[in-house]
Design an enzyme around this catalytic site. Structure first.
Site, PDB file in Angstrom:
ATOM      1  N   LYS A  81      53.162 113.212  35.003  1.00 20.03           N
ATOM      2  CA  LYS A  81      53.320 112.093  34.071  1.00 20.03           C
ATOM      3  C   LYS A  81      54.044 112.512  32.794  1.00 20.03           C
ATOM      4  O   LYS A  81      54.515 111.656  32.037  1.00 20.03           O
ATOM      5  CB  LYS A  81      51.975 111.448  33.738  1.00 20.03           C
ATOM      6  CG  LYS A  81      51.036 112.297  32.926  1.00 20.03           C
ATOM      7  CD  LYS A  81      49.795 111.504  32.534  1.00 20.03           C
ATOM      8  CE  LYS A  81      48.874 112.330  31.674  1.00 20.03           C
ATOM      9  NZ  LYS A  81      47.726 111.575  31.168  1.00 20.03           N
ATOM     10  N   ASP A  82      54.150 113.830  32.522  1.00 16.81           N
ATOM     11  CA  ASP A  82      54.886 114.306  31.345  1.00 16.81           C
ATOM     12  C   ASP A  82      56.382 114.409  31.584  1.00 16.81           C
ATOM     13  O   ASP A  82      57.144 114.672  30.650  1.00 16.81           O
ATOM     14  CB  ASP A  82      54.377 115.693  30.917  1.00 16.81           C
ATOM     15  CG  ASP A  82      52.988 115.657  30.327  1.00 16.81           C
ATOM     16  OD1 ASP A  82      52.569 114.573  29.863  1.00 16.81           O
ATOM     17  OD2 ASP A  82      52.320 116.701  30.331  1.00 16.81           O
ATOM     18  N   THR A 125      43.752 106.979  21.337  1.00 15.46           N
ATOM     19  CA  THR A 125      44.565 107.284  22.512  1.00 15.46           C
ATOM     20  C   THR A 125      45.886 107.877  22.049  1.00 15.46           C
ATOM     21  O   THR A 125      46.344 107.588  20.938  1.00 15.46           O
ATOM     22  CB  THR A 125      44.839 106.046  23.378  1.00 15.46           C
ATOM     23  OG1 THR A 125      45.716 106.423  24.461  1.00 15.46           O
ATOM     24  CG2 THR A 125      45.503 104.936  22.593  1.00 15.46           C
ATOM     25  N   SER A 127      48.566 107.422  24.007  1.00 16.92           N
ATOM     26  CA  SER A 127      49.484 106.757  24.943  1.00 16.92           C
ATOM     27  C   SER A 127      49.802 105.324  24.546  1.00 16.92           C
ATOM     28  O   SER A 127      48.896 104.518  24.310  1.00 16.92           O
ATOM     29  CB  SER A 127      48.837 106.780  26.338  1.00 16.92           C
ATOM     30  OG  SER A 127      49.352 105.790  27.180  1.00 16.92           O
ATOM     31  N   LEU A 128      51.090 104.991  24.498  1.00 16.74           N
ATOM     32  CA  LEU A 128      51.500 103.602  24.266  1.00 16.74           C
ATOM     33  C   LEU A 128      51.031 102.697  25.404  1.00 16.74           C
ATOM     34  O   LEU A 128      50.677 101.537  25.186  1.00 16.74           O
ATOM     35  CB  LEU A 128      53.026 103.510  24.141  1.00 16.74           C
ATOM     36  CG  LEU A 128      53.652 103.985  22.834  1.00 16.74           C
ATOM     37  CD1 LEU A 128      55.177 103.930  22.940  1.00 16.74           C
ATOM     38  CD2 LEU A 128      53.181 103.146  21.661  1.00 16.74           C
ATOM     39  N   ARG A 129      51.051 103.228  26.624  1.00 14.39           N
ATOM     40  CA  ARG A 129      50.582 102.447  27.778  1.00 14.39           C
ATOM     41  C   ARG A 129      49.124 102.046  27.582  1.00 14.39           C
ATOM     42  O   ARG A 129      48.765 100.875  27.752  1.00 14.39           O
ATOM     43  CB  ARG A 129      50.730 103.288  29.056  1.00 14.39           C
ATOM     44  CG  ARG A 129      50.077 102.668  30.285  1.00 14.39           C
ATOM     45  CD  ARG A 129      50.109 103.632  31.471  1.00 14.39           C
ATOM     46  NE  ARG A 129      49.357 104.851  31.204  1.00 14.39           N
ATOM     47  CZ  ARG A 129      48.049 104.992  31.377  1.00 14.39           C
ATOM     48  NH1 ARG A 129      47.331 103.968  31.833  1.00 14.39           N
ATOM     49  NH2 ARG A 129      47.442 106.130  31.127  1.00 14.39           N
ATOM     50  N   ARG A 130      48.276 103.017  27.232  1.00 18.73           N
ATOM     51  CA  ARG A 130      46.861 102.696  27.045  1.00 18.73           C
ATOM     52  C   ARG A 130      46.653 101.762  25.865  1.00 18.73           C
ATOM     53  O   ARG A 130      45.813 100.865  25.912  1.00 18.73           O
ATOM     54  CB  ARG A 130      46.056 103.995  26.860  1.00 18.73           C
ATOM     55  CG  ARG A 130      46.008 104.843  28.121  1.00 18.73           C
ATOM     56  CD  ARG A 130      45.275 106.158  27.895  1.00 18.73           C
ATOM     57  NE  ARG A 130      45.315 106.993  29.092  1.00 18.73           N
ATOM     58  CZ  ARG A 130      45.555 108.299  29.092  1.00 18.73           C
ATOM     59  NH1 ARG A 130      45.772 108.926  27.948  1.00 18.73           N
ATOM     60  NH2 ARG A 130      45.575 108.971  30.222  1.00 18.73           N
ATOM     61  N   ARG A 147      46.619 112.871  18.980  1.00 15.38           N
ATOM     62  CA  ARG A 147      47.489 113.857  19.620  1.00 15.38           C
ATOM     63  C   ARG A 147      46.744 115.168  19.758  1.00 15.38           C
ATOM     64  O   ARG A 147      45.748 115.404  19.093  1.00 15.38           O
ATOM     65  CB  ARG A 147      48.761 114.074  18.780  1.00 15.38           C
ATOM     66  CG  ARG A 147      49.717 112.881  18.703  1.00 15.38           C
ATOM     67  CD  ARG A 147      50.490 112.665  19.993  1.00 15.38           C
ATOM     68  NE  ARG A 147      51.045 113.915  20.503  1.00 15.38           N
ATOM     69  CZ  ARG A 147      52.139 114.529  20.028  1.00 15.38           C
ATOM     70  NH1 ARG A 147      52.792 114.003  19.009  1.00 15.38           N
ATOM     71  NH2 ARG A 147      52.577 115.648  20.555  1.00 15.38           N
ATOM     72  N   GLY A 148      47.261 116.055  20.602  1.00 17.22           N
ATOM     73  CA  GLY A 148      46.657 117.355  20.812  1.00 17.22           C
ATOM     74  C   GLY A 148      46.134 117.493  22.227  1.00 17.22           C
ATOM     75  O   GLY A 148      46.232 116.569  23.040  1.00 17.22           O
ATOM     76  N   ASN A 149      45.617 118.685  22.551  1.00 13.52           N
ATOM     77  CA  ASN A 149      45.085 118.884  23.891  1.00 13.52           C
ATOM     78  C   ASN A 149      43.787 118.096  24.076  1.00 13.52           C
ATOM     79  O   ASN A 149      43.298 117.458  23.142  1.00 13.52           O
ATOM     80  CB  ASN A 149      44.907 120.382  24.193  1.00 13.52           C
ATOM     81  CG  ASN A 149      43.874 121.053  23.307  1.00 13.52           C
ATOM     82  OD1 ASN A 149      42.797 120.516  23.066  1.00 13.52           O
ATOM     83  ND2 ASN A 149      44.185 122.251  22.825  1.00 13.52           N
ATOM     84  N   VAL A 150      43.248 118.114  25.283  1.00 11.31           N
ATOM     85  CA  VAL A 150      42.081 117.293  25.606  1.00 11.31           C
ATOM     86  C   VAL A 150      40.916 117.570  24.663  1.00 11.31           C
ATOM     87  O   VAL A 150      40.321 116.647  24.083  1.00 11.31           O
ATOM     88  CB  VAL A 150      41.650 117.526  27.074  1.00 11.31           C
ATOM     89  CG1 VAL A 150      40.314 116.840  27.357  1.00 11.31           C
ATOM     90  CG2 VAL A 150      42.725 117.011  28.029  1.00 11.31           C
ATOM     91  N   GLN A 151      40.601 118.845  24.465  1.00 10.73           N
ATOM     92  CA  GLN A 151      39.467 119.191  23.600  1.00 10.73           C
ATOM     93  C   GLN A 151      39.709 118.751  22.161  1.00 10.73           C
ATOM     94  O   GLN A 151      38.779 118.281  21.482  1.00 10.73           O
ATOM     95  CB  GLN A 151      39.208 120.704  23.647  1.00 10.73           C
ATOM     96  CG  GLN A 151      38.639 121.196  24.967  1.00 10.73           C
ATOM     97  CD  GLN A 151      39.725 121.592  25.970  1.00 10.73           C
ATOM     98  OE1 GLN A 151      40.872 121.159  25.881  1.00 10.73           O
ATOM     99  NE2 GLN A 151      39.345 122.423  26.930  1.00 10.73           N
ATOM    100  N   THR A 152      40.952 118.896  21.682  1.00  6.92           N
ATOM    101  CA  THR A 152      41.285 118.483  20.320  1.00  6.92           C
ATOM    102  C   THR A 152      41.094 116.978  20.143  1.00  6.92           C
ATOM    103  O   THR A 152      40.540 116.520  19.139  1.00  6.92           O
ATOM    104  CB  THR A 152      42.740 118.864  19.982  1.00  6.92           C
ATOM    105  OG1 THR A 152      42.880 120.285  20.058  1.00  6.92           O
ATOM    106  CG2 THR A 152      43.129 118.394  18.589  1.00  6.92           C
ATOM    107  N   ARG A 153      41.528 116.198  21.141  1.00  9.63           N
ATOM    108  CA  ARG A 153      41.385 114.740  21.045  1.00  9.63           C
ATOM    109  C   ARG A 153      39.914 114.321  21.049  1.00  9.63           C
ATOM    110  O   ARG A 153      39.519 113.404  20.331  1.00  9.63           O
ATOM    111  CB  ARG A 153      42.162 114.058  22.172  1.00  9.63           C
ATOM    112  CG  ARG A 153      43.654 113.922  21.871  1.00  9.63           C
ATOM    113  CD  ARG A 153      44.396 113.259  22.995  1.00  9.63           C
ATOM    114  NE  ARG A 153      44.788 114.207  24.020  1.00  9.63           N
ATOM    115  CZ  ARG A 153      45.088 113.879  25.270  1.00  9.63           C
ATOM    116  NH1 ARG A 153      45.006 112.623  25.668  1.00  9.63           N
ATOM    117  NH2 ARG A 153      45.468 114.795  26.141  1.00  9.63           N
ATOM    118  N   CYS A 240      64.148 105.268  26.551  1.00 10.31           N
ATOM    119  CA  CYS A 240      63.144 104.987  25.522  1.00 10.31           C
ATOM    120  C   CYS A 240      61.736 105.256  26.044  1.00 10.31           C
ATOM    121  O   CYS A 240      61.487 105.194  27.243  1.00 10.31           O
ATOM    122  CB  CYS A 240      63.206 103.521  25.080  1.00 10.31           C
ATOM    123  SG  CYS A 240      64.749 103.076  24.318  1.00 10.31           S
TER     124      CYS A 240
END
Length: 312
Positions: A81-82, A125, A127-130, A147-153, A240
């Site tokens: 997805k990236d 979140t 993500s613009l999608r979310r 923003r950031g990795n999973v643990q950071t979020r 975009c």
């Protein structure tokens, strides 16, 4: 002794994914020596602004792809997805292993779920999608960019006093963090991103040795699904970063692809779906993209491209 070097980001999830692929390779090829080439990408460095404002999801893969091109690594492991729809010249998507659960997950504080959030709750979140999906369902929500990795979020969710955050279920599972999940969101509630839950293994197209090593890791069903999803993405991307979802399932020789394009504030969302034969996966993705564009997605994409900081 045979050896391969795997390029990867340094986040805990990226390292887990690279080591997982290394273990799969070692299992299929006894005696193979696997090493990691750990890298920091632009997407990891620019954490103060929303991803859409600093150039989009491709920022997580460009430098890693360059390491492949330069010969500093033999293969790379990404979250599919990236990745943007176009690969750099000379590189191929060599293998896609079996897909992990592609759904989104809500991590609510105090046991909150998406259904029990109070009026005006603040939800995080990246993500613009979310954001689009959340706002279309609950216009009252205050969406906060994380923003950031999973643990950071997850940590920022607590520090900022948010009611919860939406993350990918696959990443949480891979990191053993299922205990923070209060609700797994069905694909009817939150349609996943193109490629969500899929590991993308990339290498140089001319490298027959590495392509041969990766061949046993390929999952045919996952390849069909991502072929349809990425065909859709290629038609809609337009350079975009936009609120866009696309998810395909494969069953009994048929592909079922669903997609949406929406405004970030959720005030307009164009949805569609298509079914067809596995052999036509690419064409199905392109056809659904054309259908969405004809029913309003083109207007949304055009409006979004004119926004300051849209990444256009």
């Amino acid at each position: 002794m045979k050896a391969v070097r795997i390029a990867t980001r340094q986040s805990p999830l990226a390292l887990w994914q690279a080591r997982h692929v290394g273990a799969l390779l070692a299992a299929h090829h006894p005696g193979l020596e696997v090493s990691l080439v750990e890298m920091t990408t632009e997407g990891d460095r620019f954490l103060s602004a929303p991803l859409s404002a600093v150039g989009g999801k491709g920022l997580f893969v460009k430098e890693i792809e360059q390491a492949l091109i330069d010969g500093r690594a033999d293969l790379a492991v990404h979250s599919l997805k990236d990745m943007t729809s176009e690969l750099p010249e000379g590189l191929i998507l060599a293998a896609v292993p079996t897909r992990e659960d592609p759904r989104d997950a809500f991590c609510g504080l105090g046991g909150l779920t998406l259904d029990t959030l109070p009026q005006g709750a603040r939800v995080g979140t990246s993500s613009l999608r979310r954001s689009c999906i959340l706002r279309s369902r609950r216009p009252d929500l205050d969406i906060v960019s994380l923003r950031g990795n999973v643990q950071t979020r997850l940590q920022k969710t607590k520090e900022l006093g948010l009611s919860g955050a939406v993350l990918a279920y696959a990443g949480l599972r891979r990191l053993g963090l299922e205990d923070v999940i209060t609700q797994v969101l069905s694909t009817e509630v939150s349609l996943p991103a193109v490629g969500q839950g899929v590991l993308a293994i990339q290498c140089r197209g001319e490298d027959a040795r590495v392509r041969g090593l990766l061949a046993p890791l390929e999952d045919a069903t996952t390849r069909v699904a991502v072929t349809a999803e990425r065909a859709l993405l290629a038609k809609l991307e337009g350079g975009c970063t936009v609120p866009l979802a696309g998810h395909a399932t494969v069953s009994e020789g048929q592909v079922h692809l669903r997609a949406l394009v929406g405004r970030p504030d959720g005030t307009r969302v164009v949805r569609g779906e298509v079914r067809g034969l596995v052999a036509n996966a690419q064409a199905l993705g392109e056809a659904l993209a054309a259908d969405l564009l004809s029913r309003g997605a083109a207007d949304i994409l055009r409006d979004f491209a004119r926004r300051p900081g849209s990444g256009a």
